[in-house]
Enzyme design. Structure first.
Site, short mmCIF file in Angstrom:
data_model
loop_
_atom_site.label_atom_id
_atom_site.label_comp_id
_atom_site.label_asym_id
_atom_site.label_seq_id
_atom_site.Cartn_x
_atom_site.Cartn_y
_atom_site.Cartn_z
CE LYS A 1 -3.85 -0.60 2.51
NZ LYS A 1 -4.27 -0.76 3.70
NE ARG B 1 -5.40 3.28 3.53
CZ ARG B 1 -5.39 3.49 2.34
NH1 ARG B 1 -4.88 4.49 1.72
NH2 ARG B 1 -6.19 2.64 1.39
N GLY C 1 -8.39 -7.84 4.29
CA GLY C 1 -9.37 -7.84 5.38
C GLY C 1 -8.74 -8.32 6.74
CG MET D 1 -3.09 -6.77 7.96
SD MET D 1 -2.33 -7.50 9.17
CE MET D 1 -1.18 -6.23 9.66
NE ARG E 1 -5.52 -4.99 -3.05
CZ ARG E 1 -6.02 -4.96 -2.19
NH1 ARG E 1 -5.37 -4.72 -0.81
NH2 ARG E 1 -7.42 -5.26 -1.88
CG HIS F 1 -14.04 -11.12 3.71
ND1 HIS F 1 -14.35 -12.38 4.02
CD2 HIS F 1 -12.73 -11.02 4.13
CE1 HIS F 1 -13.21 -12.98 4.85
NE2 HIS F 1 -12.49 -11.95 4.81
CB SER G 1 12.29 -43.21 -12.90
OG SER G 1 11.10 -42.52 -12.56
CB CYS H 1 7.91 -41.42 -11.33
SG CYS H 1 8.88 -42.48 -10.30
CE1 TYR I 1 9.98 -39.23 -16.36
CE2 TYR I 1 11.95 -39.92 -17.79
CZ TYR I 1 11.01 -40.27 -16.84
OH TYR I 1 11.20 -41.62 -16.21
#
Ligand code: ADP
Ligand code: MG
Ligand code: MG
Length: 887
Positions: free
Chosen positions: A26, A96, A105, A107, A352, A468, A777, A844, A864
């Site tokens: 903020k 703030r 919501g 804080m 933001r 909210h 693997s 895997c 992979y």
């Protein structure tokens, strides 16, 4: 001396713009907006470093801060020409919170600070609006009592309700100056009763009280829960912003609102938001009055009467739209904005990067790249791979019949069915019991976070698209229908009434957060279609990723889903599940309970065609692609019969007595099966099992090659190998079976034999093992178990605490322990390659679908990753992000 206070607005230049770590999101963006010339009320930010120091020093402030805050106040006074505490023309401020990342919501904030019995008179004088002044004062006393003094706010709500009732008023707008004034009197009495002291009249006491409270809210329970759910470190701390007040509650040319520069639910490039005339800050989000639409188009689409801002305040709206465009270009992302209009003048109070659904994230990223605002690579980096999960899951079947109970606002898309629960604790409890739940609330508050997390979906009776519930649900990826006004919720009786219908806790409903519909019962769903923006972004991701993505699948259906999601082969096809099928389990049991090889072979004979059929159908789907098949792995006792009738069945099939079988079953008992007779140890002791499996694989592969012309590439994988000799023996079994089949079928198939690396010894001896093994693997589930000495099945008892206490940053079975287990992988990679240049390397375990673990696999240079079918797109995107990060 450390500088803690950074000024913004009015031409101040303390360099805070963009520094989120120090000033919170903020503060950094308030300074940022002011720096590019947007109208921001002047103020100052106390840095997050102060928050950390405040807790280190035992919740006291250093003396230096007093002086810095005084300077900051002087800055605001200079710009506004008002004095803090001045009875004639008082400066009012908001205090703030604001951390590095937004915690909606969670804080605290205090508005209108600086009002007292004297300054309220001055405010009335200067504004020429007595009602406004007393309205502001009562809001301040209420907020301060709640946030700073921690008094019970229900009592304050009640006093307001009684005041309205006594005067026969329905809404706050009917209250006049004298009523607000009387209410302030009552509030002050409430404060004295509850707090034992009169409401603080000294404006500096007020300010320091609020600053401490905002820093204090960083350690509130709800903030802690939120941090835990979102992996936010406690050390980050919050900043405190002190800013000159502007007033949206100064009559009908004033307003306050919340907006997004694009639609955060769909991603569509249209302005999106809500506002309220003659209202202050929190009113829009709190759901007390129903807000009005920002744009004419949105109002018309919703068929709403109250004028949009575009219609009601065309000039200010045009100014706002101009600011939207400036902000998007400046921050190069969709912005979530708070603004206030004071007597026709627009003020920006926050911006933001906006939270968005996965669908919106995709669309915004793709469109911004197409608009040239960001690059394709940035677009790839913008989408959280895990968020794709929301899109990959089914939506409501459009052809299914629906019993629609009511309709609310489509606050967060996706469909969910579950039983109704009325509070967060019950939601959590029932979820743990395995129930799918829908949390039904009048409106949600930050205290409900854990319940929202546990719920499949959220339904509220009140609140708009930026309430909210809506914001949090979108962030969590939970479907949400908000503001379903026809719901009447009786929390005491635990009933939900909709018109004449009555539903109770435990009844099943379905909500559709895309349409806003609420339906009775469970409505069937259909698979999503992954086209459009999804396809485009995946295409970009595929261009930049190096890691191949395979899937863990063992049924043709799963294979098909995975191929549709872009799987490039199978990384793990387990064979044991095939053994559990009803038609085979008796033969399997006959095999493991047999006294000798002949007995086993007789049973395996029966299993061969079945197993061949399994592979045949998988190979058909995966034709032309590599398919890694793991030979039988689990301890045999897992297949044992339990009931008398099961024993009898096996006895009949095998032609032996039940008593004999029971004795054999007893002999198979193990104390620690996880480290017992399993994996290749089964193949070493009963080679005929692996022989049958190998034969089934090659016969099926030859058949599919013959039929379709596209042979799969089987990679036969031997589990739980610790030594080269084990693998040598097993490879011989497989190769022999292959040669026999190839001779019989008159064709050869390309194949590999390799091993899982899932024991620390195997990793350490990888150079030797690679002399035989043609691929590795990494079976990171077992490798994690065996490296940490932690049984995955028993870890539940302590693992949460281990994470809470910071022993593990994350559950090591979910996200790879890069330092420990990762080191073994790196050793095996290096040693394996030394012996066999170009040895194929993959992973895997469950970790193959976890973005952080995938980033490690990229670093380690694997070929992979393999993930469960629904995680394949997540893995593709994560692999692309990992490649970009590596650069
Ligand atoms: P949150 O982070 O919970 O949104 P904020 O600090 O943004 O809390 O403030 C809550 C509400 O008060 C917002 O609607 C905001 O726009 C409003 N507000 C904050 N500061 C001021 C101010 N100086 N003047 C007018 N309204 C303000
Ligand atoms: Mg805000
Ligand atoms: Mg294993």
């Amino acid at each position: 001396m450390t500088k803690y206070v950074y000024r913004f607005g009015g031409g101040a230049n303390d360099g805070g713009a963009g520094n989120k770590n120090l000033l919170g999101g903020k503060g950094a963006n308030l300074d940022g907006m002011a720096s590019i010339g947007l109208p921001v009320p002047p103020g100052f930010t106390i840095s997050t470093e102060m928050c950390t120091r405040y807790y280190q020093d035992g919740e006291v402030f250093p003396d230096s801060l007093k002086a810095e805050v005084a300077d900051g106040l002087a800055h605001i006074e200079g710009v506004t020409g008002k004095k803090f505490g001045d009875a004639a023309d008082p400066l009012l401020v908001s205090v703030r919170s604001g951390a590095r990342v937004s915690m909606p919501g969670m804080m605290d904030t205090v508005l209108n600070l600086g009002l007292n019995d004297a300054t309220v008179q001055g405010l009335a004088q200067v504004s020429g609006d007595e009602r406004f002044a007393w309205d502001s004062y009562r809001r301040f006393v209420q907020m301060y009592s709640d946030v700073v003094l921690g008094l019970d706010h229900d009592a304050f709500e009640e006093a307001l309700e009684i005041m309205k009732e006594d005067n026969g008023f329905f809404s706050d707008t009917e209250m006049e100056a004298k009523h607000w004034k009387a209410l302030v009197g009552e509030y002050k009495t409430l404060v004295e009763d509850q707090w034992g002291k009169p409401f603080p009249q000294d404006v500096h006491d007020q300010l320091w009280g609020a600053i401490s409270a905002v820093f204090g809210s960083w350690q509130s329970e709800r903030a802690k829960v939120y941090r835990r759910l979102n992996d936010i470190p406690a050390e980050w701390g919050t900043a405190v912003n002190v800013q000159a007040m502007v007033f949206g509650n100064m009559g009908d040319t004033s307003a306050t609102g919340v907006a997004f520069t694009r639609n955060p639910a769909t991603g569509e490039n249209v302005y999106y938001g809500e506002f309220l005339i003659n209202a202050q800050g929190e009113d829009v989000v709190a759901g007390i009055r129903t807000p009005q639409y920002l744009t004419k188009a949105a109002r018309e689409e919703a068929n709403a009467k109250p004028l949009s801002m575009e219609e009601a305040m065309p000039e200010t709206y045009a100014e706002l739209a101009r600011v939207f465009d400036i902000l998007e270009t400046h921050y190069r992302d969709m912005q979530d904005i708070e603004f206030t209009v004071e007597r026709g003048k627009l003020w920006m109070l926050q911006t933001r990067s906006g939270k968005r659904t996965a669908k919106a994230a995709l669309r915004i990223a793709v469109e911004m790249a197409s608009e040239g605002l960001i690059t394709e690579e940035e677009a790839i980096a913008r989408v959280d791979p895990m968020a794709l999960d929301q899109l990959l899951h089914p939506s409501l079947d459009p052809s299914a019949t629906r019993d629609v109970l009511t309709k609310g606002l489509p606050a967060s898309p996706g469909a969910a069915s579950g039983i109704i629960v009325f509070d967060a604790d019950t939601a959590e409890r029932r979820n743990e019991m395995g129930d799918a739940v829908i949390l039904v609330r009048i409106e949600t508050s930050p205290e409900d976070i854990h319940g929202m997390h546990a719920a499949r979906g959220i339904l509220t009776a009140r609140g708009g698209m930026t309430s909210h519930a809506a914001v949090v649900a979108r962030g969590m990826g939970r479907p949400c229908v908000s503001g379903a006004g026809s719901l009447s919720i009786d929390n005491k009786e635990r009933v939900l009434r909709i018109g004449k219908r009555e539903l109770r806790e435990g009844d099943t409903i379905t909500i559709d957060g895309t349409s806003g519909e609420v339906m009775l019962g469970e409505v069937p769903t259909v698979q999503p279609e992954l086209v459009g923006d999804f396809g485009v972004l995946m295409g970009w991701a595929d261009k930049v990723r190096r890691l191949k993505v395979r899937t863990n699948a063992e049924t043709p259906e799963d294979c098909r889903v995975a191929r549709d999601f872009g799987a490039e082969g199978i990384g793990l096809c387990r064979t044991e599940h095939m053994f559990f099928e009803a038609s085979r389990i008796t033969s399997v049991r006959q095999m493991i309970l047999a006294e000798d090889e002949a007995g086993r072979r007789a049973a395996l004979e029966k299993l061969l065609p079945e197993q061949r059929g399994d592979f045949h159908s998988i190979f058909e789907v995966m034709a032309g692609l590599p398919v890694t098949i793991r030979l039988l792995d689990p301890p045999l006792h897992e297949f044992l019969p339990h009931s008398e009738s099961e024993f009898a069945e096996v006895a009949e099939a095998a032609g032996v007595g039940v008593e004999v079988l029971k004795r054999r079953a007893n002999e198979l008992h193990e104390f620690n099966p996880m480290l017992g007779h399993r994996g290749c140890r089964l193949g070493v002791t009963y080679p005929e099992i692996y022989e049958m499996q190998a034969r089934a694989i090659f016969e099926a592969a030859c058949d599919v090659a013959e039929k379709s012309g596209a042979a799969p590439i089987p990679e036969v994988m031997i589990p739980l190998v610790a030594t080269k000799r084990e693998l040598e023996l097993m490879k011989k079994v497989v190769d022999t079976a292959a040669e026999l089949v190839f001779a019989e079928k008159g064709r050869r198939i390309e194949y590999l034999v390799g091993t899982m690396i899932e024991l620390p010894r195997a990793a350490l001896m990888a150079d030797e093992i690679a002399e035989v093994g043609e691929f590795f693997s990494f079976g990171t589930n077992d490798l994690t178990q065996t490296t940490l000495g932690v049984s995955r099945d028993d870890a539940g008892r302590f693992l949460t605490q281990y994470v809470d206490k910071g022993i593990f940053a994350r559950d090591p079975f979910v996200s790879l322990d890069v330092e420990g287990v990762g080191q073994l992988i790196e050793i095996a990679v290096e040693k394996g390659r030394k012996t066999r240049d170009g040895i194929k390397l993959g992973i895997c375990g469950e970790h193959g679908g976890d973005p952080a673990s995938i980033a490690f696999c990229e670093q380690a240079g694997l070929d992979y990753v393999s993930a469960s079918p629904y995680r394949v797109p997540i893995a593709r995107l994560a692999a692309a992000q990992a490649a970009l990060k590596k650069g």
